[in-house]
Structure formats: C-alpha cells, structure tokens
Design an enzyme around this catalytic site. Structure first.
Site, PDB file in Angstrom:
ATOM      1  N   LYS A   1       0.836  -1.210   0.000  1.00  0.00           N
ATOM      2  CA  LYS A   1       0.000   0.000   0.000  1.00  0.00           C
ATOM      3  C   LYS A   1       0.873   1.262   0.000  1.00  0.00           C
ATOM      4  O   LYS A   1       2.005   1.234   0.478  1.00  0.00           O
ATOM      5  CB  LYS A   1      -0.819  -0.063   1.297  1.00  0.00           C
ATOM      6  N   GLY A   2       0.322   2.337  -0.501  1.00  0.00           N
ATOM      7  CA  GLY A   2       1.060   3.600  -0.556  1.00  0.00           C
ATOM      8  C   GLY A   2       1.490   4.085   0.824  1.00  0.00           C
ATOM      9  O   GLY A   2       0.735   3.982   1.784  1.00  0.00           O
ATOM     10  N   GLY A   3       2.717   4.550   0.932  1.00  0.00           N
ATOM     11  CA  GLY A   3       3.193   5.211   2.140  1.00  0.00           C
ATOM     12  C   GLY A   3       3.609   4.314   3.288  1.00  0.00           C
ATOM     13  O   GLY A   3       3.963   4.800   4.361  1.00  0.00           O
ATOM     14  N   VAL A   4       3.602   2.991   3.091  1.00  0.00           N
ATOM     15  CA  VAL A   4       3.913   2.093   4.221  1.00  0.00           C
ATOM     16  C   VAL A   4       5.424   1.953   4.483  1.00  0.00           C
ATOM     17  O   VAL A   4       5.833   1.502   5.550  1.00  0.00           O
ATOM     18  CB  VAL A   4       3.300   0.675   4.023  1.00  0.00           C
TER      19      VAL A   4
ATOM     20  N   LYS B   1       7.696   1.190   1.455  1.00  0.00           N
ATOM     21  CA  LYS B   1       8.272   0.344   0.396  1.00  0.00           C
ATOM     22  C   LYS B   1       9.643   0.858  -0.032  1.00  0.00           C
ATOM     23  O   LYS B   1      10.595   0.098  -0.129  1.00  0.00           O
ATOM     24  CB  LYS B   1       7.359   0.323  -0.854  1.00  0.00           C
ATOM     25  N   THR B   2       9.696   2.168  -0.295  1.00  0.00           N
ATOM     26  CA  THR B   2      10.955   2.734  -0.789  1.00  0.00           C
ATOM     27  C   THR B   2      12.049   2.587   0.253  1.00  0.00           C
ATOM     28  O   THR B   2      13.176   2.200  -0.077  1.00  0.00           O
ATOM     29  CB  THR B   2      10.765   4.225  -1.155  1.00  0.00           C
ATOM     30  N   SER B   3      11.724   2.894   1.506  1.00  0.00           N
ATOM     31  CA  SER B   3      12.740   2.790   2.567  1.00  0.00           C
ATOM     32  C   SER B   3      13.245   1.345   2.672  1.00  0.00           C
ATOM     33  O   SER B   3      14.452   1.110   2.798  1.00  0.00           O
ATOM     34  CB  SER B   3      12.158   3.225   3.913  1.00  0.00           C
TER      35      SER B   3
ATOM     36  N   ASP C   1       7.565   3.141  -9.541  1.00  0.00           N
ATOM     37  CA  ASP C   1       6.460   3.898  -8.944  1.00  0.00           C
ATOM     38  C   ASP C   1       6.391   5.253  -9.641  1.00  0.00           C
ATOM     39  O   ASP C   1       7.389   5.976  -9.663  1.00  0.00           O
ATOM     40  CB  ASP C   1       6.758   4.079  -7.442  1.00  0.00           C
TER      41      ASP C   1
ATOM     42  N   ASN D   1       6.015  -2.658   9.023  1.00  0.00           N
ATOM     43  CA  ASN D   1       6.857  -1.491   9.299  1.00  0.00           C
ATOM     44  C   ASN D   1       6.162  -0.532  10.275  1.00  0.00           C
ATOM     45  O   ASN D   1       4.950  -0.557  10.434  1.00  0.00           O
ATOM     46  CB  ASN D   1       7.146  -0.792   7.959  1.00  0.00           C
TER      47      ASN D   1
HETATM   48  N1  LIG Z   1      10.282   2.515  10.204  1.00  0.00           N
HETATM   49  C1  LIG Z   1      10.163   3.819   9.950  1.00  0.00           C
HETATM   50  N2  LIG Z   1      10.362   4.710  10.921  1.00  0.00           N
HETATM   51  C2  LIG Z   1      10.249   6.036  10.692  1.00  0.00           C
HETATM   52  N3  LIG Z   1       9.951   6.561   9.498  1.00  0.00           N
HETATM   53  C3  LIG Z   1       9.739   5.708   8.475  1.00  0.00           C
HETATM   54  C4  LIG Z   1       9.847   4.297   8.638  1.00  0.00           C
HETATM   55  N4  LIG Z   1       9.584   3.707   7.442  1.00  0.00           N
HETATM   56  C5  LIG Z   1       9.344   4.704   6.579  1.00  0.00           C
HETATM   57  N5  LIG Z   1       9.424   5.899   7.186  1.00  0.00           N
HETATM   58  C6  LIG Z   1       9.168   7.223   6.602  1.00  0.00           C
HETATM   59  O1  LIG Z   1       7.835   7.205   6.068  1.00  0.00           O
HETATM   60  C7  LIG Z   1       7.777   7.942   4.862  1.00  0.00           C
HETATM   61  C8  LIG Z   1       7.233   7.066   3.743  1.00  0.00           C
HETATM   62  O2  LIG Z   1       8.156   6.027   3.505  1.00  0.00           O
HETATM   63  P1  LIG Z   1       8.447   5.461   2.053  1.00  0.00           P
HETATM   64  O3  LIG Z   1       8.640   6.557   1.081  1.00  0.00           O
HETATM   65  O4  LIG Z   1       9.511   4.446   2.199  1.00  0.00           O
HETATM   66  O5  LIG Z   1       7.047   4.757   1.775  1.00  0.00           O
HETATM   67  P2  LIG Z   1       6.450   4.196   0.396  1.00  0.00           P
HETATM   68  O6  LIG Z   1       5.590   3.051   0.766  1.00  0.00           O
HETATM   69  O7  LIG Z   1       7.533   3.939  -0.569  1.00  0.00           O
HETATM   70  O8  LIG Z   1       5.598   5.427  -0.075  1.00  0.00           O
HETATM   71  P3  LIG Z   1       4.923   5.661  -1.527  1.00  0.00           P
HETATM   72  O9  LIG Z   1       3.842   4.644  -1.650  1.00  0.00           O
HETATM   73  O10 LIG Z   1       4.385   7.061  -1.400  1.00  0.00           O
HETATM   74  O11 LIG Z   1       6.011   5.496  -2.518  1.00  0.00           O
HETATM   75  C9  LIG Z   1       9.182   8.450   4.612  1.00  0.00           C
HETATM   76  O12 LIG Z   1       9.273   9.758   5.116  1.00  0.00           O
HETATM   77  C10 LIG Z   1      10.063   7.512   5.415  1.00  0.00           C
HETATM   78  O13 LIG Z   1      11.267   8.124   5.834  1.00  0.00           O
END
Ligand SMILES: Nc1ncnc2c1ncn2[C@@H]1O[C@H](COP(=O)(O)OP(=O)(O)OP(=O)(O)O)[C@@H](O)[C@H]1O
Length: 383
Positions: free
Chosen positions: A67-70, A72-74, A96, A320
């Site tokens: 899902k978005g923002g969970v 994935k990228t990190s 993405d 996460n």
């Molecule tokens: N375990 C964590 N602790 C603190 N901050 C986190 C953690 N995991 C991710 N984040 C923060 O949450 C935000 C979203 O993370 P990320 O970009 O990795 O999500 P995503 O699933 O790839 O988002 P999108 O779907 O928008 O691409 C970022 O600011 C990231 O630094």
C-alpha cells in the site's frame, strides 16, 4: 522490541544543525576484480534470513510492494544498500510513478538513466523509470506530429520495435490512443534491457521499488496482456499483408515485412521471458511491506492472494512502523501500540499472510533519508 533511536546511533557524529545525519561518505569503488560475495551456509527449508538472500552470485530480483506510504521505498533502498555493502553489484529500480528513491537516498537519481549512488562499499546504481510521464509524452507526440514523432520517442524508451510495427501497419488510431498498460510496458521494456544488455550483466542483485498495489498487479499481468495484443497485431498484419501482397511484392517490400514480423515475434518472446522470470522461485521474490493497521493488513492479504494467482513467489512480510514498547509511558502511544498488536494478531491468523516470514520493523525517531540512515534500517530489517 527495544526503543530504537536512529539519532542516538549516530549521536557522537552529529555535526550539523541542519542535518543530524553524517554526510554519506564518497568512498572509492573497489575494482570489479575483487568482487566477492560472502560465503554462507546452505539455505534451509524454512524461509531463511539475509544470509540466504545475499549468498551466491546468480542474479536475484527482489520486488518490494504494498500500500502507498507504508515504507516500500525505505525497505527497498535499505535492502539495496545492504546488498551493496555485502559485495553485490546492485541495482535499485523504481517503477512507482511517484518516485521517492531520490528522496530516500538524499541524492538526485532522476533522469531515467543508471545513476551511481554514493556511499555504499560496492557499486550501487539507481534507475527511476517514470512510466506515467512517458505515457503522456507518447500521447502528446502522437497528437502533435500525427504519429510521426512517436517512433523516435518509443525508440528512446526501448519500444522502437513495437512503434516500427505499428507505423508500418499504419495503425494511426492506435498511436493516437496509447494502449492501456503502456506505462507498465515501458517499465517492463527496461527490465528486458537488463536481461539482454552486457552493460547490466555485472548486476547480481536487482531490487524493485514498485508502485502501490494496483499498479504492481497491472505490471505483473502486463506481459500476458502484451502477449495477447501482439498476437492480435500479428494477425491483423497478416490480413493487411495478404490484401496488399501483390502491390508490395512489386515494390520489393516482402522481405522487410517478414523481418518486421520476426522482430515483433521476438518482442513477444521477450515479454514471455520476463513474465516467466518474475515467477521464477529460484531468482525472484516479492516482499510485501505493510503497517500494523487493519486496512493495510487487509490490502496486504488481497495482494498476497493476487500474487499467488499470478504465481509470483512471496516469502516475507515486513510490518513497518511498529511502535516500540517504551512508547507505553505515553498514553496515546500505548493505545496505538495495542491497536498495532491487534493488527499483528490479524496477520498471524490471516490465511494468506500467516505462512509468510514476519519481519517487524520499528518506527524510528527520525525520517529515514540518506545511505547511513538506510544502512541503519537495513541492519534492523534484513537479518
Ligand atoms: N520505520 C520507519 N520509521 C520512521 N519513518 C519511516 C519508517 N519507514 C518509513 N518511514 C518514513 O515514512 C515515509 C514514507 O516512507 P516510504 O517513502 O519508504 O514509503 P512508500 O511506501 O515507498 O511510499 P509511496 O507509496 O508514497 O512510494 C518516509 O518519510 C520515510 O522516511
């Protein structure tokens, strides 16, 4: 789970008010001939840990989705850094449309080309494919030039063969209306380039930061879609060819037509190859990333079911942003953590998710940006 402070892990080195993270060191890359992958024990029947993921020099693909923002990228970026720091020439790819690799690495990785990431011990490259923008450009080019600019554009995107075929068939209407899934086709065509080009042969680990769930599923089913579409195009082509063959043979175009048909067939075969590779248990793994909320867990369960249907191997589930127990002294955090624990129970009882290796990743006290932060996260998540 103990409280996790990223800031504390770096506190002796804090040197800037504007950035609490040390600048990623630019290390000289080790020469290729010193390439060595840590030797590890043979994998067990159970889902093994990072030692298994890192062992061997056979190319492996890891796709991270959810899902978005969970996160994935990190998670994808931290895995790529960990592979590179363990001796693998690694490529991290974002499919993405809303790229965040550049933000995650705190480096400019835009441009749709291979860009070296500064910081890890071994070469790590990033590639941000902007599929939606490419599709818009495609549509504009088709509109502005009546289709004539499309071939150049598609050539640039590695889809020249398809454009050639469509152009030759004079299927102008198809050029005006890009077929659904063209954005994913562009992403897939890049993967095809990895497979074939010697430039990419050094990469032994390829990590995909995929688009949110719906896009991912379209991406995965695209080869089937294109397979069928190309089949249709070839049939249509045959019809046109037989109607015009007398004229064409006079002008000596028969051979060109055959070559073009062969090329299209090659493209179709490549798509099938990609589809098979993504379903290859030996080389590919899809890692689902989620957060401990009912909504995210439900979506992850549906994603797992769909991936199962597509025969894509899934072994791990990262949960996460779990609040550490130390948060209990804050009333709000304590309630939130209880809620999260319920979501974890839901995972353990979910028929789609319960069999996956559960990786719990804590919510840390800082945004995860830059190679040192990603290394920190990687050491917690990928064990
Ligand atoms: N375990 C964590 N602790 C603190 N901050 C986190 C953690 N995991 C991710 N984040 C923060 O949450 C935000 C979203 O993370 P990320 O970009 O990795 O999500 P995503 O699933 O790839 O988002 P999108 O779907 O928008 O691409 C970022 O600011 C990231 O630094």
């Amino acid at each position: 789970m103990a409280a996790v402070s990223f800031l504390a892990s770096f506190s002796p080195r804090i040197h800037s008010l504007s950035s609490p993270f040390p600048s990623p060191a630019i290390k000289p890359k080790r020469p290729t001939n010193t390439f060595q992958v840590r030797s590890v024990a043979a994998p067990t029947e159970d889902v093994a840990g990072f030692d298994d993921m890192v062992s061997g020099t056979q190319r492996k693909y890891y796709m991270l989705g959810g899902k978005g923002g969970v996160g994935k990228t990190s998670c994808a970026a931290s895995l790529a850094v960990k592979f590179a720091n363990n001796g693998h020439h690694t490529l991290v790819v974002s499919t993405d449309p809303a790229h965040s690799l550049s933000d995650s690495f705190a480096q400019d990785l835009t441009g749709g080309m291979l860009v070296p990431v500064e910081g890890p011990d071994f070469p790590l490259f990033a590639l941000e494919i902007n599929p939606e923008k490419a599709r818009e450009e495609f549509r504009d080019a088709a509109k502005n030039n009546g289709g004539t600019g499309v071939k150049d554009f598609m050539d640039g995107m590695g889809l020249g063969m398809l454009a050639e075929q469509l152009g030759e068939l004079k299927l102008g209407e198809l050029l005006d209306t890009p077929p659904p899934g063209l954005d994913e086709a562009i992403a897939i065509s890049k993967v095809m380039q990895f497979l074939d080009s010697p430039q990419y042969s050094m990469f032994t680990r390829i990590v995909f930061d995929t688009a949110p769930t719906g896009h991912t599923l379209r991406l995965l089913s695209l080869p089937d879609f294109l397979d069928a579409s190309i089949g249709k195009i070839l049939k249509l082509r045959e019809k046109i060819a037989s109607a015009t063959s007398a004229i064409k043979s006079v002008f000596g175009q028969e051979e060109t037509r055959q070559n073009a048909a062969d090329k299209l067939e090659q493209l179709r075969e490549r798509m099938v190859k990609v589809r098979d590779l993504f379903r290859d248990t030996d080389s590919t793994e899809f890692v689902i990333v989620t957060i401990p909320t009912v909504m995210a867990v439900s979506e992850s369960s549906r994603l797992r079911a769909s991936l199962n249907k597509e025969n894509v191997p899934v072994r791990r589930l990262i949960v996460n942003q779990i609040l550490p127990p130390s948060a209990l002294d804050c009333k709000f955090c304590a309630v939130k953590r209880k809620d999260q624990m319920r979501a974890l129970d839901m995972i353990r009882n979910d028929p789609e998710l319960s069999s996956l290796k559960l990786i719990q990743s804590p919510l840390v006290d800082m945004e995860i940006r830059g190679v040192p932060a990603l290394k920190f996260m990687g050491d917690i998540v990928w064990k």
